[in-house]
Design a protein around this motif. Sequence first.
Motif, PDB file in Angstrom:
ATOM      1  N   LEU A  87      10.950 -11.848   8.471  1.00  0.00           N
ATOM      2  CA  LEU A  87      11.400 -10.495   8.784  1.00  0.00           C
ATOM      3  C   LEU A  87      10.859  -9.527   7.747  1.00  0.00           C
ATOM      4  O   LEU A  87      10.727  -9.869   6.568  1.00  0.00           O
ATOM      5  CB  LEU A  87      12.932 -10.431   8.796  1.00  0.00           C
ATOM      6  CG  LEU A  87      13.643 -11.308   9.819  1.00  0.00           C
ATOM      7  CD1 LEU A  87      15.153 -11.154   9.695  1.00  0.00           C
ATOM      8  CD2 LEU A  87      13.207 -10.962  11.237  1.00  0.00           C
ATOM      9  N   HIS A  88      10.563  -8.306   8.189  1.00  0.00           N
ATOM     10  CA  HIS A  88      10.011  -7.308   7.279  1.00  0.00           C
ATOM     11  C   HIS A  88      10.502  -5.941   7.739  1.00  0.00           C
ATOM     12  O   HIS A  88      10.235  -5.535   8.875  1.00  0.00           O
ATOM     13  CB  HIS A  88       8.478  -7.367   7.328  1.00  0.00           C
ATOM     14  CG  HIS A  88       7.801  -6.420   6.395  1.00  0.00           C
ATOM     15  ND1 HIS A  88       7.296  -6.805   5.173  1.00  0.00           N
ATOM     16  CD2 HIS A  88       7.563  -5.094   6.491  1.00  0.00           C
ATOM     17  CE1 HIS A  88       6.753  -5.765   4.569  1.00  0.00           C
ATOM     18  NE2 HIS A  88       6.918  -4.702   5.346  1.00  0.00           N
ATOM     19  N   GLN A  89      11.244  -5.241   6.874  1.00  0.00           N
ATOM     20  CA  GLN A  89      11.696  -3.897   7.257  1.00  0.00           C
ATOM     21  C   GLN A  89      10.598  -2.890   6.985  1.00  0.00           C
ATOM     22  O   GLN A  89      10.076  -2.819   5.865  1.00  0.00           O
ATOM     23  CB  GLN A  89      12.970  -3.529   6.492  1.00  0.00           C
ATOM     24  CG  GLN A  89      13.508  -2.161   6.881  1.00  0.00           C
ATOM     25  CD  GLN A  89      14.956  -1.977   6.485  1.00  0.00           C
ATOM     26  OE1 GLN A  89      15.833  -2.692   6.956  1.00  0.00           O
ATOM     27  NE2 GLN A  89      15.219  -1.021   5.621  1.00  0.00           N
ATOM     28  N   GLY A  90      10.254  -2.102   7.990  1.00  0.00           N
ATOM     29  CA  GLY A  90       9.198  -1.096   7.833  1.00  0.00           C
ATOM     30  C   GLY A  90       8.897  -0.478   9.178  1.00  0.00           C
ATOM     31  O   GLY A  90       9.256  -1.031  10.218  1.00  0.00           O
ATOM     32  N   SER A  91       8.241   0.673   9.151  1.00  0.00           N
ATOM     33  CA  SER A  91       7.884   1.326  10.406  1.00  0.00           C
ATOM     34  C   SER A  91       6.372   1.341  10.520  1.00  0.00           C
ATOM     35  O   SER A  91       5.678   1.830   9.622  1.00  0.00           O
ATOM     36  CB  SER A  91       8.442   2.755  10.407  1.00  0.00           C
ATOM     37  OG  SER A  91       8.197   3.339  11.659  1.00  0.00           O
ATOM     38  N   VAL A  92       5.857   0.769  11.604  1.00  0.00           N
ATOM     39  CA  VAL A  92       4.405   0.688  11.779  1.00  0.00           C
ATOM     40  C   VAL A  92       3.891   2.036  12.263  1.00  0.00           C
ATOM     41  O   VAL A  92       4.384   2.581  13.248  1.00  0.00           O
ATOM     42  CB  VAL A  92       4.047  -0.434  12.773  1.00  0.00           C
ATOM     43  CG1 VAL A  92       2.584  -0.359  13.179  1.00  0.00           C
ATOM     44  CG2 VAL A  92       4.365  -1.793  12.149  1.00  0.00           C
ATOM     45  N   SER A  93       2.901   2.579  11.543  1.00  0.00           N
ATOM     46  CA  SER A  93       2.407   3.901  11.922  1.00  0.00           C
ATOM     47  C   SER A  93       0.987   3.866  12.471  1.00  0.00           C
ATOM     48  O   SER A  93       0.536   4.815  13.081  1.00  0.00           O
ATOM     49  CB  SER A  93       2.475   4.837  10.712  1.00  0.00           C
ATOM     50  OG  SER A  93       1.918   4.197   9.587  1.00  0.00           O
ATOM     51  N   GLU A  94       0.267   2.773  12.237  1.00  0.00           N
ATOM     52  CA  GLU A  94      -1.128   2.683  12.724  1.00  0.00           C
ATOM     53  C   GLU A  94      -1.457   1.254  13.108  1.00  0.00           C
ATOM     54  O   GLU A  94      -0.855   0.315  12.573  1.00  0.00           O
ATOM     55  CB  GLU A  94      -2.104   3.008  11.578  1.00  0.00           C
ATOM     56  CG  GLU A  94      -2.325   4.444  11.256  1.00  0.00           C
ATOM     57  CD  GLU A  94      -3.201   4.541   9.997  1.00  0.00           C
ATOM     58  OE1 GLU A  94      -4.328   4.007  10.008  1.00  0.00           O
ATOM     59  OE2 GLU A  94      -2.719   5.100   9.004  1.00  0.00           O
ATOM     60  N   LEU A  95      -2.464   1.115  13.976  1.00  0.00           N
ATOM     61  CA  LEU A  95      -3.015  -0.213  14.275  1.00  0.00           C
ATOM     62  C   LEU A  95      -4.383  -0.299  13.611  1.00  0.00           C
ATOM     63  O   LEU A  95      -5.054   0.715  13.427  1.00  0.00           O
ATOM     64  CB  LEU A  95      -3.165  -0.403  15.785  1.00  0.00           C
ATOM     65  CG  LEU A  95      -1.882  -0.259  16.619  1.00  0.00           C
ATOM     66  CD1 LEU A  95      -2.206  -0.356  18.102  1.00  0.00           C
ATOM     67  CD2 LEU A  95      -0.858  -1.330  16.238  1.00  0.00           C
ATOM     68  N   MET A  96      -4.787  -1.508  13.237  1.00  0.00           N
ATOM     69  CA  MET A  96      -6.127  -1.694  12.645  1.00  0.00           C
ATOM     70  C   MET A  96      -7.019  -2.373  13.690  1.00  0.00           C
ATOM     71  O   MET A  96      -6.569  -3.305  14.383  1.00  0.00           O
ATOM     72  CB  MET A  96      -6.041  -2.596  11.401  1.00  0.00           C
ATOM     73  CG  MET A  96      -5.402  -1.893  10.207  1.00  0.00           C
ATOM     74  SD  MET A  96      -4.626  -3.037   9.043  1.00  0.00           S
ATOM     75  CE  MET A  96      -5.889  -4.173   8.652  1.00  0.00           C
ATOM     76  N   PHE A  97      -8.269  -1.923  13.800  1.00  0.00           N
ATOM     77  CA  PHE A  97      -9.161  -2.447  14.836  1.00  0.00           C
ATOM     78  C   PHE A  97     -10.444  -3.003  14.230  1.00  0.00           C
ATOM     79  O   PHE A  97     -10.901  -2.538  13.183  1.00  0.00           O
ATOM     80  CB  PHE A  97      -9.553  -1.334  15.813  1.00  0.00           C
ATOM     81  CG  PHE A  97      -8.389  -0.760  16.566  1.00  0.00           C
ATOM     82  CD1 PHE A  97      -7.893  -1.405  17.681  1.00  0.00           C
ATOM     83  CD2 PHE A  97      -7.781   0.422  16.146  1.00  0.00           C
ATOM     84  CE1 PHE A  97      -6.813  -0.890  18.374  1.00  0.00           C
ATOM     85  CE2 PHE A  97      -6.708   0.943  16.838  1.00  0.00           C
ATOM     86  CZ  PHE A  97      -6.223   0.292  17.951  1.00  0.00           C
ATOM     87  N   ASP A  98     -10.994  -3.983  14.940  1.00  0.00           N
ATOM     88  CA  ASP A  98     -12.375  -4.378  14.678  1.00  0.00           C
ATOM     89  C   ASP A  98     -13.047  -4.297  16.052  1.00  0.00           C
ATOM     90  O   ASP A  98     -12.843  -5.190  16.887  1.00  0.00           O
ATOM     91  CB  ASP A  98     -12.389  -5.801  14.107  1.00  0.00           C
ATOM     92  CG  ASP A  98     -13.804  -6.285  13.851  1.00  0.00           C
ATOM     93  OD1 ASP A  98     -14.745  -5.469  14.022  1.00  0.00           O
ATOM     94  OD2 ASP A  98     -13.974  -7.467  13.504  1.00  0.00           O
TER      95      ASP A  98
END
Length: 624
Positions: free
Chosen positions: A123-134
Amino acid sequence: MFHVKHPDFIDVIVIGAGHAGCEAAWAAANRGATVRLITQNLDTIAKMSCNPAIGGIGKGHLVHEVDALGGLMGVAADQSALQYRVLNRRKGPAVRATRTQCDRRLYHIYMRSMLDGHPRIHLHQGSVSELMFDGDRVVGVVDELGVKHECSSVVLTTGTFLGGVIHVGDRSMPAGRAGDAPVMGLTDELYRRELKVGRLKTGTPPRLDKKTIAWDQLPMQPGETDVQPFSLMHDHVKQEQIPCAITRTTERTHEIILENLSRSPMYSGKIEGVGPRYCPSIEDKVVRFADKSSHQIFLEPEGGDHNEVYPNGISTSLPIDVQWAFVRSIPGLEKVNLIRPGYAVEYDYISPQELTSSLETKKIKALFHAGQINGTTGYEEAAAQGLIAGINAASAALELPHWVPDRSQAYMGVMIDDLVTKGVTEPYRMFTSRAEFRLQLREDNADLRLGNHAIELGLYSELRRQRFEARRDRVGEVFASAGAMQIGTGAEWRSRLAELRLPVPTQSMLFSSYCHREDVNVDQAVGLLDGAGALNVRDLESIKALLHYSGYIDKQHQDVDRFKKMEAQIIPETIDYSRIAGISIECSQRLQSARPATLGQASRLSGVTPAALTGLMMHLRTLS
Ligand code: FAD
């Protein structure tokens, strides 16, 4: 922004620990992947944003299927149940549905403790703001602290949080739900990658203070005790059942609502998103069903250790002063205190037509979507999608085969096929009427339909596998003995039948035909079968349902065979519909934009004519 890299690479990242996210993380971990479940607030894991109830018509089937695939929802619902009911009890076993009223806090606690207990879930508390792409592949996510989390696949389960705005009367504020921050920016990123985005809305009623309700003036509805728990892991309903009360809106309630309609954000045009047709707000009900002078309300406790009561049936986004006035015009609620206001929430969803059946986006590899983000509504719908997305995200990460049940195997299969094939124009919820093979898609046989797949996919614990296999074999053997059994007319049969208070037939007959006679009580007749003594209540339900539908189910198998043949005809991704002879331009455009994966899916698209289907079928033959 300053970035740091998380020290550990992980197979699967699940964004959001709502109902979809919890099941996704659990299924992915059971499939063998390491999972990081990143969520805004660990204290709201599996929070029920609206009514703390699990199951109901169509939805109960999904909960049983989630359980049959080793999921969490049925276990947590049983552990936290305050009241069980069986809906449609008088109808056939195929449409009978279990529903529990749950303790919201306990549900969260059980869910969290199960996730905490899994060795491969972090578990990890945090808010995802972006996705990383290749290129066209997602390879990680970035949270609001600038931490880069690298992974093989991502499951996005953001619920009502993308671009969320809540409304109470003319007041609006950005929020994913009351008390929780919305998520901005992620939708733009998906939009930039050309995913189709839309806006939907849903609402919730005000919560009432238990001690200010005149309970003694209201009829009570007790729970039911002869109910089977949701989970195969539980044999009996353990907790004491807590009753609900019933009341109704009055003509005065409707007058107050109508007088203030222009102050409703829905009617003033402030809310643009489409709401769930089958779960309308009270202002909607008063307008749409103007001939009705009253609507029923269930007063349902939300937990054993606090005072909040959920008034089921009066979801609203009217201003708070109007909420006070109309709620106090309801019998038993004349002096009620509103602990929380009702409100509506508008949010972004991504068209599920952007997804393959495994819930992976077609345009971004290794990115899976599940739950409310796909345009559905309901905890059960979210959980079922989460589980399938979790299985497939893990499969993608570990290079294992994908798995999705089809329409003949599960309600989950029906829902996913509806979503990816037809898309949504309003929040999608499950109904038994959506399933064409519903005689064989019952609550009682969810494990018998899906358990073998669950074992193959590695989704069962050792204990669950043993329990399932023992039950599968018991039911299989007893039902096989039923198929061959003839009820005789001789002295021995007469005495056995008399013992069970069953009629003696005039001539010997097959047991299954005997059970269809009107004067035969099937509950009693089951006692004639070899091995019946070893069956538990759950097994008996399955045997009785099989007997009830014998003949009809055999007929349905032929329809299933036809369906499977259509599903087996794969349409190549590179097909150019404009070059197929005999297909109109409209049909070809419809097929081109939906890009169905199989001939079966093409047949279910609206606007695709039988002639176009024949043209497509002939074309596929030329390719094989
Ligand atoms: P949610 O349960 O919303 O969970 C999403 C989770 O993701 C949350 O924990 C959130 O904090 C987290 N999250 C979101 N974005 C991020 C991010 N970027 N990073 C990290 N974490 C993130 N359903 C019905 O069937 N009937 C109803 O009447 C009904 N009324 C509703 C009324 C309201 C006001 C609301 C808010 C919901 C209502 N629902 C109703 C819908 C029901 O709550 C949802 O269908 C269900 O919760 C969807 O589950 P989910 O997992 O998709 O999303």
